[in-house]
Design an enzyme around this catalytic site. Structure first.
Site, short mmCIF file in Angstrom:
data_model
loop_
_atom_site.label_atom_id
_atom_site.label_comp_id
_atom_site.label_asym_id
_atom_site.label_seq_id
_atom_site.Cartn_x
_atom_site.Cartn_y
_atom_site.Cartn_z
N LYS A 93 22.38 6.40 5.65
CA LYS A 93 23.72 6.57 6.22
C LYS A 93 23.67 6.52 7.75
O LYS A 93 22.71 6.98 8.37
CB LYS A 93 24.28 7.91 5.74
CG LYS A 93 25.74 8.18 6.10
CD LYS A 93 26.19 9.49 5.46
CE LYS A 93 27.61 9.85 5.82
NZ LYS A 93 28.04 11.11 5.18
N SER A 169 32.10 10.87 2.64
CA SER A 169 31.94 9.95 3.74
C SER A 169 30.74 9.02 3.58
O SER A 169 30.54 8.11 4.37
CB SER A 169 31.80 10.74 5.04
OG SER A 169 30.62 11.54 5.01
N SER A 193 30.79 14.74 0.48
CA SER A 193 30.41 13.41 0.93
C SER A 193 29.18 12.81 0.28
O SER A 193 28.93 11.62 0.43
CB SER A 193 30.23 13.41 2.45
OG SER A 193 31.46 13.67 3.08
#
Length: 338
Positions: A93, A169, A193
């Site tokens: 990420k 996210s 997330s």
């Protein structure tokens, strides 16, 4: 429309199929000579080239990925000891610091931000032999649990249905892993997330107890709630990565509370019969409202049937007792007798 998470045809013509490959499968194929680490990386890069424009899960590719693969192939040929994540192509990420790729946290304000070193987890997976293949898109500053839209790299789509969201996210990691852009990935979670995107993309995600893993080098949203962890297709794969990333880190004082409490091997807890005798509840008010798509509801019911079978060990049929409450409806499977 193409469903990139399912379509294996990327035109590369190579023998080893990386679609939905597992850590154990990749490593076994390399060791028995079916493939090489370079080929595994090339195959994943080919999938990114074929499908990324439709999904927009990847922010930047690691320019040193193939060089790293060649070094790992050479080490294996020389009989050197390989790490537990040997030649595992991983997606990370965009809020994890990486010394060799920009880290924007989903914000154009950090478009040129190149950290001086790796986040703790990134360093640990590299030391274990993994290849950080690419960074993945995210909700800006990890703020949205509903979708993955950044001002630095725009909108990520759900790899299974391009007109739907991958949640947020960590949606870039989720869609990227689902599309077999990498074998497994890293995400972070403040309130949803890791769990939300994993749910949306049929993955397994681990949001651990705070203090069991380090957040050093991960751009925070809420420091007393943030945690990072693996996202993959199987429980075994995420447990393998968790073995590597869990542990004390002096750079994150929260890990002092978990010091010495991590398990030596989380894969030791894998149990194919773990659901036997379990009491399973189904909240139908959330699972089958009138507007639910019929195909989705059929898959949901099939999953419940699978749980029934796992719960009973497949040795006898089960009856479902229905309970009704105010505005809700649920199925409750009573405990099996001991």
């Amino acid at each position: 429309m193409q469903w990139a998470a399912c379509n294996p045809d990327d035109g590369s013509g190579a023998a080893f199929e990386v679609v939905e490959a597992t850590i154990g499968g990749v490593q076994a194929a390399i060791r028995d000579g079916t493939t090489t680490c370079r080929e595994v990386v090339e195959r994943h890069l080919a999938r990114i080239a074929a499908y990324e424009d439709a999904i927009n899960a990847i922010t930047v590719l690691n320019p040193l990925a193939l060089e790293r693969a060649d070094r790992l192939d050479a080490a294996l040929a020389a009989g050197e000891t390989t790490g537990p994540l040997f030649c595992v192509p991983m997606l990370v990420k965009d809020n994890f610091d990486t010394h060799d790729m920009v880290t924007t946290g989903g914000s154009i304000a950090l478009a040129d931000n190149l950290p001086p070193d790796d986040a703790f987890m990134v360093r640990k997976i590299r030391e274990a032999g993994a290849i950080v293949l690419a960074k993945t898109n995210m909700a800006e500053w990890a703020f949205s649990p509903r979708q993955s839209v950044s001002s630095s790299f725009d909108t990520t789509r759900n790899a299974y249905a391009l007109d739907r969201v991958p949640a947020g996210s960590s949606g870039g990691t989720a869609s990227g892993v689902a599309a077999s852009f990498g074998v497994i990935g890293l995400g972070s979670d403040t309130g949803n997330s890791i769990r939300g995107p994993s749910s949306h993309l049929a993955l397994v995600g681990i949001r651990s107890t705070i203090g069991l893993t380090s957040r050093d080098g991960v751009i925070p949203l809420s420091f007393d709630r943030d945690i990072a962890g693996p996202m993959g297709r199987t429980v075994e794969d995420v447990a393998r990565v968790f073995n590597v990333v869990a542990g004390y880190d002096p750079a994150d004082p929260y890990t002092e509370a978990g010091r010495g409490r991590e398990e030596e091997d989380y894969t030791a807890f894998l149990d194919a019969d773990g659901a036997r005798g379990a009491r399973i509840g189904v909240l139908r008010a959330l699972a089958d409202p009138e507007e639910t798509d019929g195909e989705i509801l059929a898959l949901f019911d099939a999953a419940i049937d699978d749980l029934r079978g796992a719960r009973s060990g497949g040795d006898r049929p089960l009856r479902v007792r229905r309970r009704r409450g105010t505005g809700t409806r649920g199925d409750v499977l009573p405990p099996l007798p001991l």
